[in-house]
Design a protein around this motif. Structure first.
Motif, PDB file in Angstrom:
ATOM      1  N   MET A   1       0.835  -1.214   0.000  1.00 51.96           N
ATOM      2  CA  MET A   1       0.000   0.000   0.000  1.00 51.96           C
ATOM      3  C   MET A   1       0.869   1.262   0.000  1.00 51.96           C
ATOM      4  SD  MET A   1      -3.189  -0.756  -0.018  1.00 51.96           S
ATOM      5  CE  MET A   1      -4.117   0.566   0.703  1.00 51.96           C
ATOM      6  N   VAL A   2       1.915   1.231   0.830  1.00 55.01           N
ATOM      7  CA  VAL A   2       2.789   2.406   0.920  1.00 55.01           C
ATOM      8  C   VAL A   2       3.471   2.632  -0.429  1.00 55.01           C
ATOM      9  CG1 VAL A   2       4.892   3.301   2.012  1.00 55.01           C
ATOM     10  CG2 VAL A   2       3.125   2.204   3.397  1.00 55.01           C
ATOM     11  N   GLN A   3       3.906   1.539  -1.056  1.00 55.69           N
ATOM     12  CA  GLN A   3       4.572   1.694  -2.365  1.00 55.69           C
ATOM     13  C   GLN A   3       3.614   2.244  -3.406  1.00 55.69           C
ATOM     14  OE1 GLN A   3       6.354  -2.102  -2.985  1.00 55.69           O
ATOM     15  NE2 GLN A   3       8.082  -1.587  -1.649  1.00 55.69           N
ATOM     16  N   LEU A   4       2.407   1.710  -3.418  1.00 57.79           N
ATOM     17  CA  LEU A   4       1.407   2.187  -4.385  1.00 57.79           C
ATOM     18  C   LEU A   4       1.132   3.669  -4.170  1.00 57.79           C
ATOM     19  CD1 LEU A   4      -1.304  -0.622  -4.537  1.00 57.79           C
ATOM     20  CD2 LEU A   4       0.165   0.192  -6.379  1.00 57.79           C
ATOM     21  N   ASP A   5       1.051   4.043  -2.886  1.00 60.76           N
ATOM     22  CA  ASP A   5       0.750   5.416  -2.547  1.00 60.76           C
ATOM     23  C   ASP A   5       1.869   6.347  -3.016  1.00 60.76           C
ATOM     24  OD1 ASP A   5      -1.206   7.021  -1.159  1.00 60.76           O
ATOM     25  OD2 ASP A   5       0.457   7.542   0.202  1.00 60.76           O
TER      26      ASP A   5
END
Ligand code: G1P
Length: 297
Positions: A289-293
């Motif tokens: 999620m953090v990477q996508l964000d």
């Protein structure tokens, strides 16, 4: 020897409007952090600190809370039959001794001080604890147990305390510190929800208290304070300088404000990450999620 603290009050009469529509039919205290209701964390902490009598101050619509504390013999029998011993153990760990729980109704929402006062006849003349289940504290030694140890030295009244950012002070009871002794501070004043810029410090009261019965006598005056409510903070502050003076206790642990959605979600993640059966999957998901964000920015 000091009288042992064996009774705790759990004020749970609030309507939990911040969690509507969920709280339309489910008491906030039954909402789950991972797989245990909020109230179970409070009960476990109280038990670890030696509490034997659990007094819930409730209101209309809190029936599910009473049901939760009932034993479930049929369910236990089913789990036993099917050999689900883990689940059986988890269920049994929530069983309370008969007669250990009492429920008192707060008939009108007049504030936290009033809620505590509603339990006065069950407390009579001994020191008692108050636990606000919205404040969930993750700690190696449970917060109330830490406080009971400290209280054995100090006596008087003791409130859990934590530094908060200056711009958040208006949401708390704030301590005016007389002497800072490290984990214990003596207190010369307490202000409930000070106006912005008027807080005497940034040391806030967190929802764990060990109180002298004199606080219940102070509450008899029914004086209203911040927000027009009868405030527990004000009744405790009246004891400052008496033989039951007031101490703040900086606990070791992480506090989550589960009265707010953000705090509730943070607690959910923190408690899930602390579990061997959930940690790896959840961590992987959070990293994704953090990477996508980041990629989207
Ligand atoms: C209550 C107390 C306040 C304390 C806070 C801690 O406020 O009145 O003194 O700092 O709990 O969570 P509430 O959050 O109910 O407004």
């Amino acid at each position: 020897m000091r009288k042992k603290v064996t009774k705790a009050i759990f004020p749970v009469a609030g309507m939990g409007t911040r969690f509507l529509p969920a709280t339309k039919s489910v008491p906030k205290e039954i909402m789950t952090l991972v797989d245990r209701p909020l109230v179970q964390y409070a009960i476990d902490e109280a038990r670890a600190a030696g509490i034997k009598e659990f007094i819930f101050v409730t209101s209309r619509g809190k029936g599910a809370l009473e049901d939760y504390f009932d034993h479930a013999p049929f369910l236990e029998q089913e789990l036993r039959k099917s050999g689900k011993t883990d689940l059986l153990d988890a269920l049994k760990a929530t069983n309370m001794e008969s007669g250990a729980i009492a429920y008192i109704r707060q008939h009108r929402a007049l504030g936290l001080g009033h809620a505590v006062w509603c339990a006065r006849r069950l407390i009579a003349n001994e020191p008692f604890a108050v636990i606000l289940p919205d404040d969930v504290i993750a700690a190696e030694t449970p917060c109330l147990e830490q406080m009971i140890d400290a209280y054995e030295e100090t006596g008087g009244n003791m409130v859990a305390a934590m530094e908060v950012p200056a711009d958040k002070a208006a949401s708390y009871g704030i301590l005016d510190v007389e002497e800072d002794m490290g984990s214990v501070v003596s207190v010369k004043g307490m202000v409930e929800k000070p106006e912005v810029g008027k807080a005497p410090s940034n040391l806030a009261v967190i929802g764990r208290y060990i109180l002298s019965p004199s606080v219940l006598t102070n509450l008899n005056k029914m004086k209203s304070g911040a927000g027009g409510e009868i405030q527990l903070t004000d009744a405790i502050a009246q004891d400052i300088g008496t033989e039951n003076t007031v101490y703040g206790y900086r606990f070791r642990g992480q506090r989550f404000d589960c009265g707010s959605k953000a705090g509730f979600l943070q607690a959910t993640v923190a408690f899930a990450l602390a579990r061997d059966d959930l940690r790896d999957d959840l961590l992987r998901y959070l990293q994704e999620m953090v990477q996508l964000d980041k990629a989207a920015q």
